[in-house]
Design an enzyme around this catalytic site. Structure first.
Site, PDB file in Angstrom:
ATOM      1  N   ARG A 145       2.336   8.004  -2.698  1.00  0.00           N
ATOM      2  CA  ARG A 145       2.966   9.132  -2.031  1.00  0.00           C
ATOM      3  C   ARG A 145       4.168   9.593  -2.824  1.00  0.00           C
ATOM      4  NH1 ARG A 145       4.592   8.273   3.963  1.00  0.00           N
ATOM      5  NH2 ARG A 145       6.625   7.761   3.186  1.00  0.00           N
ATOM      6  N   HIS A 199       7.832  -1.203   1.442  1.00  0.00           N
ATOM      7  CA  HIS A 199       9.057  -0.463   1.111  1.00  0.00           C
ATOM      8  C   HIS A 199      10.301  -1.275   1.496  1.00  0.00           C
ATOM      9  CE1 HIS A 199       7.099   3.275  -0.119  1.00  0.00           C
ATOM     10  NE2 HIS A 199       6.281   3.125   0.902  1.00  0.00           N
ATOM     11  N   ASP A 204       3.774   2.750   6.089  1.00  0.00           N
ATOM     12  CA  ASP A 204       2.868   3.311   5.089  1.00  0.00           C
ATOM     13  C   ASP A 204       2.900   2.494   3.808  1.00  0.00           C
ATOM     14  OD1 ASP A 204       5.532   4.122   4.524  1.00  0.00           O
ATOM     15  OD2 ASP A 204       4.718   5.547   3.072  1.00  0.00           O
ATOM     16  N   GLU A 205       1.914   2.714   2.964  1.00  0.00           N
ATOM     17  CA  GLU A 205       1.846   2.150   1.621  1.00  0.00           C
ATOM     18  C   GLU A 205       2.158   0.659   1.593  1.00  0.00           C
ATOM     19  OE1 GLU A 205       2.755   6.147  -0.985  1.00  0.00           O
ATOM     20  OE2 GLU A 205       4.479   4.957  -0.359  1.00  0.00           O
ATOM     21  N   ALA A 206       1.652  -0.064   2.580  1.00  0.00           N
ATOM     22  CA  ALA A 206       1.869  -1.517   2.655  1.00  0.00           C
ATOM     23  C   ALA A 206       0.763  -2.230   1.890  1.00  0.00           C
ATOM     24  CB  ALA A 206       1.918  -1.966   4.110  1.00  0.00           C
TER      25      ALA A 206
END
Length: 531
Positions: free
Chosen positions: A10, A275, A338-340
């Site tokens: 992203r 993150h 997200d984006e884990a």
């Protein structure tokens, strides 16, 4: 740092900052002449109903702002007077005395059709009357009144005028309850004053939510008393290794207070379980073997994760959410999600279920990115969709699954609403992983029809995020936000509309931005010199 970096995944990534330039740089020029009165309907977002009449109403040295006996109306009246006095030079007393002249602010509980944020503006020879059911509606009416005055009204020094408002009636109600903007203060930190400046700009276009992305791999930007190293260690740097920063609790309270005074609700985001490199560097015990790690200063994503199987992880989550919830009077608390990529699917589902329960425990409604589809959503949960036209069918199916479980959506399609994306390939600032986003593209979508199979009632609203991997200054943030921010503002308030008509109203804002000192991109898709 170089501002030409571009990340994968992203890749989320006031007044001042006059710019001079053309379509490929911060610009001034175009827009309305200082004394020109805009047409009644030439405002952004587009009003629901416009009934023009002949002539203008003129503000003079004798004009009063009449607010009746309402404290809420008086607060909006004082705000309006503060906006208008510097440029007009008029005293504009705010008075409870009734009268048929002047600027009249009215709150009327019987105006049910106006809802929580709608208003009616009536401009005649004798007066300009703003009517609303709720204070937020009255505040939004003031923003429309500002745009109906000549652009020079935004200056902070006396201007010659005259200060005219076109006659007629505007009746206006928003299409969606949620109209948001997000600032990523984790990749690069933005101060309280910088955020307050952006809040003022958001308010002009009837944005009502300020989403602050407070934590990420590159920095932890909010004080947590029970875990002080989050800021003493985790806030010291930024993307590219530059200096960091963080908000004390008093700083955050000031942002919340200031936003509320402009009728914006602050939504804090603490991003879990990925993150989280800044948190992991601050407290090694959050890592799997208690090993020491480093704060990340690059732009790569998807490599960090809290340790799902450790009890201390949930002590940490509980403490952080409790302290942030105590500071936040609004309804929502965003937990990222997200984006884990470094978290197994099984662990992700376990963690998100537990984290959502903590949010509910402290009286907030959970918001998460649409990857929440990989877990079981809590009752009342809201998902923020950041996919784009080429998002996979499987990912869209996951979103439909969330909607089927009663989850409402905030739409932030990356190739329409992401303000950090490049306008053109030649731009120095910005990212481009979701494609280039010129101004016309930022407008060319319909929230009610964007996701096939999602009913309109499942769409809570829209949000325009700005991620800050390449952005370090107010001028850079504004250049990326303006004019595209107004596309999302209109999609949230007005929903429908045609580009050929919107571009004219957009061009009419340029003189206002110049008066306010806003740096903007002079897109070739907008006829700046034709209005």
């Amino acid at each position: 740092m170089s501002c030409s970096i571009d990340g994968g995944g992203r890749g989320r990534g006031g007044r001042g900052g006059d710019g001079q330039g053309s379509g490929d740089g911060p610009a001034a020029g175009g827009g309305e002449s200082p004394a020109r009165t805009p047409a009644l309907g030439r405002v952004v977002p587009a009003p629901s109903s416009v009934e023009p009449a002949a002539g203008v109403h003129t503000l003079t040295a004798d004009t009063a702002i009449r607010v009746g006996e309402s404290d809420d109306a008086r607060a909006v009246g004082e705000y309006l007077a503060g906006l208008l006095r510097p440029s007009t030079g008029h005293p504009l007393p705010v008075t409870s005395e009734d009268g048929a002249d002047g600027v009249r602010l009215r709150l009327d509980a019987a105006e049910s059709a106006l809802g929580a944020e709608g208003y009616r503006l009536e401009s005649s020879d004798a007066s300009v009357t703003l009517t609303a059911r709720e204070p937020a509606g009255l505040f939004h009416a003031v923003q429309t009144l500002r745009q109906l005055l000549p652009a020079a009204v935004e200056k902070d020094t006396a201007q010659p005028g005259p200060w005219t408002v076109p006659r007629g009636t505007i009746t206006d109600v928003p299409a969606y309850a949620y109209r948001g903007a997000m600032v990523d203060v984790a990749r690069h930190f933005f101060t309280v004053e910088q955020i307050k400046r952006y809040v003022d700009q958001l308010a002009l276009y009837k944005i009502n939510k300020l989403h602050l992305h407070l934590t990420d791999d590159q920095g932890w930007r909010i004080a947590v008393d029970s875990w002080p190293k989050l800021t003493s260690v985790g806030a010291v740097t930024a993307v590219g290794g530059g200096s960091g920063g963080f908000y004390t609790k008093d700083d955050y309270r000031e942002i919340v207070r200031y936003a509320a005074s402009r009728h914006l609700e602050v939504i804090p985001e603490i991003d879990f379980p990925g993150h989280t490199a800044a948190a992991l560097a601050s407290y090694p015990e959050l890592n799997p073997e208690g090993e020491t790690s480093e704060i990340h200063t690059g732009v790569e994503v998807g490599f960090s994760s809290l340790t799902v199987g450790k009890d201390i992880t949930y002590d940490f989550v509980d403490d952080v959410i409790r302290e942030i919830a105590e500071l936040t009077p609004g309804e929502y608390l965003h937990i990222g999600g997200d984006e884990a990529d470094a978290t197994s699917q099984e662990d992700y589902a376990v963690f998100m279920e537990k984290a959502q329960a903590v949010v509910a425990k402290y009286g907030k409604t959970v918001v998460a990115w649409h990857q929440l589809a990989g877990a079981r959503p809590a009752p009342g949960a809201v998902a923020q969709y950041w996919g784009y036209d080429d998002t996979s069918a499987a990912e869209r199916a996951g979103v439909l699954g969330l909607v089927g479980q009663g989850v409402r959506l905030i739409l932030s399609p990356a190739d329409r609403t992401y303000l950090d994306h490049k306008y053109t390939a030649e731009e120095e600032l910005g990212l481009k992983w979701a494609g280039l986003v010129e101004v016309d593209r930022s407008y060319d979508w319909d929230p009610a029809a964007y996701l096939d199979g999602v009913p309109r009632e499942a769409v809570l609203g829209v949000e325009a995020p700005v991620w800050t991997e390449t952005l370090e200054t107010t001028e850079q943030l504004e250049y990326m936000a303006f004019p595209r921010l107004l596309s999302t503002a209109e999609r949230g308030w007005s929903s429908g509309g045609e580009w050929d008509e919107f571009r004219l109203r957009l061009a009419g804002q340029a003189g206002r931005w110049e008066a306010m000192g806003i740096t903007y991109y002079k897109s070739p898709t907008v006829p700046w010199d034709e209005v």
